[in-house]
Design a protein around this motif. Structure first.
Motif, PDB file in Angstrom:
ATOM      1  N   TYR A  61       0.835  -1.194   0.000  1.00  8.64           N
ATOM      2  CA  TYR A  61       0.000   0.000   0.000  1.00  8.64           C
ATOM      3  C   TYR A  61       0.870   1.244   0.000  1.00  8.64           C
ATOM      4  N   GLU A  62       0.778   1.996  -1.077  1.00  8.57           N
ATOM      5  CA  GLU A  62       1.630   3.166  -1.266  1.00  8.57           C
ATOM      6  C   GLU A  62       0.906   4.428  -0.828  1.00  8.57           C
ATOM      7  N   ASN A  63       1.568   5.216   0.010  1.00 14.47           N
ATOM      8  CA  ASN A  63       0.984   6.462   0.502  1.00 14.47           C
ATOM      9  C   ASN A  63       1.254   7.576  -0.503  1.00 14.47           C
ATOM     10  N   LEU A  64       0.181   8.108  -1.084  1.00 15.41           N
ATOM     11  CA  LEU A  64       0.318   9.131  -2.112  1.00 15.41           C
ATOM     12  C   LEU A  64       0.943  10.422  -1.590  1.00 15.41           C
ATOM     13  N   LEU A  65       0.859  10.642  -0.276  1.00  8.55           N
ATOM     14  CA  LEU A  65       1.446  11.851   0.299  1.00  8.55           C
ATOM     15  C   LEU A  65       2.965  11.854   0.166  1.00  8.55           C
ATOM     16  N   ASN A  66       3.547  10.660  -0.052  1.00  6.34           N
ATOM     17  CA  ASN A  66       4.993  10.570  -0.187  1.00  6.34           C
ATOM     18  C   ASN A  66       5.467  10.734  -1.625  1.00  6.34           C
ATOM     19  N   GLN A  67       4.533  10.991  -2.537  1.00 11.67           N
ATOM     20  CA  GLN A  67       4.904  11.100  -3.942  1.00 11.67           C
ATOM     21  C   GLN A  67       5.651  12.404  -4.237  1.00 11.67           C
ATOM     22  N   ASP A  68       5.287  13.470  -3.560  1.00 11.22           N
ATOM     23  CA  ASP A  68       5.875  14.776  -3.851  1.00 11.22           C
ATOM     24  C   ASP A  68       6.647  15.304  -2.653  1.00 11.22           C
ATOM     25  N   LEU A  69       7.767  15.931  -2.954  1.00  6.67           N
ATOM     26  CA  LEU A  69       8.556  16.582  -1.921  1.00  6.67           C
ATOM     27  C   LEU A  69       8.408  18.094  -2.056  1.00  6.67           C
ATOM     28  N   TYR A  70       8.362  18.773  -0.910  1.00  7.18           N
ATOM     29  CA  TYR A  70       8.250  20.221  -0.897  1.00  7.18           C
ATOM     30  C   TYR A  70       9.393  20.801  -0.071  1.00  7.18           C
ATOM     31  N   SER A 139      -8.003   7.628   1.497  1.00  5.08           N
ATOM     32  CA  SER A 139      -7.782   8.117   0.135  1.00  5.08           C
ATOM     33  C   SER A 139      -6.314   8.465  -0.120  1.00  5.08           C
ATOM     34  N   ASN A 140      -5.493   8.460   0.941  1.00  8.84           N
ATOM     35  CA  ASN A 140      -4.061   8.722   0.768  1.00  8.84           C
ATOM     36  C   ASN A 140      -3.332   7.539   0.156  1.00  8.84           C
ATOM     37  N   TYR A 141      -4.004   6.394   0.081  1.00  4.26           N
ATOM     38  CA  TYR A 141      -3.333   5.173  -0.353  1.00  4.26           C
ATOM     39  C   TYR A 141      -3.837   4.711  -1.714  1.00  4.26           C
ATOM     40  N   GLY A 216      18.791  10.118   3.943  1.00  5.12           N
ATOM     41  CA  GLY A 216      17.417  10.345   3.520  1.00  5.12           C
ATOM     42  C   GLY A 216      17.136  11.813   3.215  1.00  5.12           C
ATOM     43  N   ILE A 217      16.258  12.039   2.251  1.00  5.21           N
ATOM     44  CA  ILE A 217      15.825  13.390   1.903  1.00  5.21           C
ATOM     45  C   ILE A 217      14.312  13.424   1.991  1.00  5.21           C
ATOM     46  N   ALA A 218      13.796  14.065   3.014  1.00  5.40           N
ATOM     47  CA  ALA A 218      12.347  14.121   3.233  1.00  5.40           C
ATOM     48  C   ALA A 218      11.727  15.394   2.687  1.00  5.40           C
ATOM     49  N   PHE A 219      12.566  16.421   2.423  1.00 12.21           N
ATOM     50  CA  PHE A 219      12.073  17.697   1.914  1.00 12.21           C
ATOM     51  C   PHE A 219      12.929  18.115   0.727  1.00 12.21           C
ATOM     52  N   GLU A 220      12.334  18.878  -0.153  1.00  7.61           N
ATOM     53  CA  GLU A 220      13.054  19.333  -1.339  1.00  7.61           C
ATOM     54  C   GLU A 220      14.264  20.162  -0.934  1.00  7.61           C
ATOM     55  N   VAL A 221      15.394  19.886  -1.582  1.00  6.07           N
ATOM     56  CA  VAL A 221      16.637  20.591  -1.250  1.00  6.07           C
ATOM     57  C   VAL A 221      17.177  21.290  -2.493  1.00  6.07           C
ATOM     58  N   ASP A 222      17.908  22.353  -2.244  1.00  6.50           N
ATOM     59  CA  ASP A 222      18.472  23.151  -3.334  1.00  6.50           C
ATOM     60  C   ASP A 222      19.845  22.595  -3.696  1.00  6.50           C
ATOM     61  N   ARG A 223      19.848  21.375  -4.199  1.00  4.11           N
ATOM     62  CA  ARG A 223      21.079  20.715  -4.638  1.00  4.11           C
ATOM     63  C   ARG A 223      20.815  20.031  -5.967  1.00  4.11           C
ATOM     64  N   SER A 224      21.820  19.970  -6.810  1.00  2.00           N
ATOM     65  CA  SER A 224      21.655  19.337  -8.114  1.00  2.00           C
ATOM     66  C   SER A 224      21.468  17.829  -7.942  1.00  2.00           C
ATOM     67  N   LEU A 260      11.120  -3.213 -11.512  1.00  2.00           N
ATOM     68  CA  LEU A 260      10.920  -3.058 -10.071  1.00  2.00           C
ATOM     69  C   LEU A 260      10.343  -1.686  -9.777  1.00  2.00           C
ATOM     70  N   LYS A 261       9.492  -1.637  -8.776  1.00  2.00           N
ATOM     71  CA  LYS A 261       8.881  -0.366  -8.364  1.00  2.00           C
ATOM     72  C   LYS A 261       9.196  -0.129  -6.898  1.00  2.00           C
ATOM     73  N   VAL A 262       9.679   1.080  -6.579  1.00  2.00           N
ATOM     74  CA  VAL A 262       9.963   1.470  -5.202  1.00  2.00           C
ATOM     75  C   VAL A 262       8.688   2.038  -4.596  1.00  2.00           C
ATOM     76  N   ARG A 263       8.292   1.507  -3.440  1.00  2.00           N
ATOM     77  CA  ARG A 263       7.109   2.051  -2.779  1.00  2.00           C
ATOM     78  C   ARG A 263       7.400   3.458  -2.276  1.00  2.00           C
TER      79      ARG A 263
END
Length: 302
Positions: A61-70, A139-141, A216-224, A260-263
């Motif tokens: 079960y994939e949590n859609l909230l983890n799809q995008d980083l801010y 609905s998050n999943y 780990g990177i949980a939030f969007e970072v200003d790195r290439s 292969l798909k990463v959850r």
């Protein structure tokens, strides 16, 4: 009043909700606010531990909230401010009959009074609103099946408990306190994510053959975003460095694309250094990644 006493009052409300406002000072309300959210987080940790034992059943079960980083501050606005404003207005504001304009409108239309009905059935109403609040988060999943719905009360357990505690704050202290509680709850989760996952390095393997570390990177970072590596003539990895890289992209690069798909959306920094001249096989690297991350064969999740 001690923390245990405040929790006892919260538990009595959960077992038998009522809308009698607590006659306490502003500072005591603050203590109830922080005690309630701390108690909520403790119960949420209990559900997380329970879900860890159910991992074989919930891994798909994939949590859609983890799809995008801010960026961190944007995440604060999107997750800490907007959802509480909307959800508390829908699920907690109308718990007070005099603020339930829908029921009062119906009462006016039919020239009757539903206040007695509301007071008599408040317990059921609180449970109903809290349950719907929790179940909405299903609905998050995605990738759900019948097992998912059987486990729904556990999967959404943290939200169900939070809904009851927010209801306590709303009915016993006031709507603003429920709103503050929801703000504090979401902010605490973001800070935990920041402290526990973001820019936290962990060693996946460190033996006589290889050293593999990820950050780990949980939030969007200003790195290439970049990846460099060197291989032996046999194709084994001598070194690998990925910066601000999606694990899915790394998997697609080294293994059959779309096999292969990463959850969820694991983004990380990864450093691999082979301690032998033969290098580290890509198959061995995949085994290490499968041990620490949830990967599925693509056909399993289509």
């Amino acid at each position: 009043m001690s923390f245990a006493s405040r929790v006892g009052i919260i538990n009595r409300f959960i077992s038998k909700p009522d809308d009698t406002v607590l006659p306490v000072s502003f500072w005591e309300k603050l203590k109830f606010l922080f005690s309630g959210i701390f108690y909520d987080l403790l119960l949420a940790i209990g559900f997380v531990i329970l879900l860890s034992f159910l991992e074989p059943l919930t891994a798909d079960y994939e949590n859609l909230l983890n799809q995008d980083l801010y960026p961190f501050w944007k995440a604060i606005v999107i997750m800490t401010i907007l959802p509480p404003l909307i959800e508390e207005t829908i699920f907690r504001f109308p718990l007070k009959y005099r603020r339930n304009y829908l029921f009062r409108g119906l009462a006016y239309l039919f020239k009757t009074d539903f206040s007695g009905f509301w007071k008599k059935h408040l317990r059921v109403i609180v449970y109903l609103f809290s349950s719907v609040f929790g179940l909405v988060h299903l609905s998050n999943y995605e990738n759900v099946d019948w097992v998912f719905f059987v486990l729904a009360p556990i999967i959404t357990g943290p939200q169900l408990v939070a809904g009851l505690i927010f209801s306590f704050l709303r009915l016993k202290l006031g709507f603003v306190w429920a709103l503050l509680g929801h703000f504090l709850h979401n902010f605490s989760l973001i800070m935990l994510s920041f402290l526990v996952f973001h820019n936290v390095e962990r060693s996946l393997v460190d033996d006589e053959q290889v050293s593999i570390k990820t950050t780990g990177i949980a939030f969007e970072v200003d790195r290439s975003t970049r990846m460099t590596y060197d291989s032996s003539p046999e194709g084994n990895l001598l070194c690998l460095e990925a910066q601000n890289y999606e694990l899915q992209e790394l998997i697609d690069h080294f293994y059959a694309k779309d096999s292969l798909k990463v959850r969820d959306n694991d983004r990380l920094d990864l450093k691999l250094y082979s301690k032998t001249g033969e290098g580290y096989s890509r198959e061995a690297l995949l085994e290490v990644l499968e041990e620490h991350y949830t990967l599925h064969k693509a056909s399993k999740i289509e």
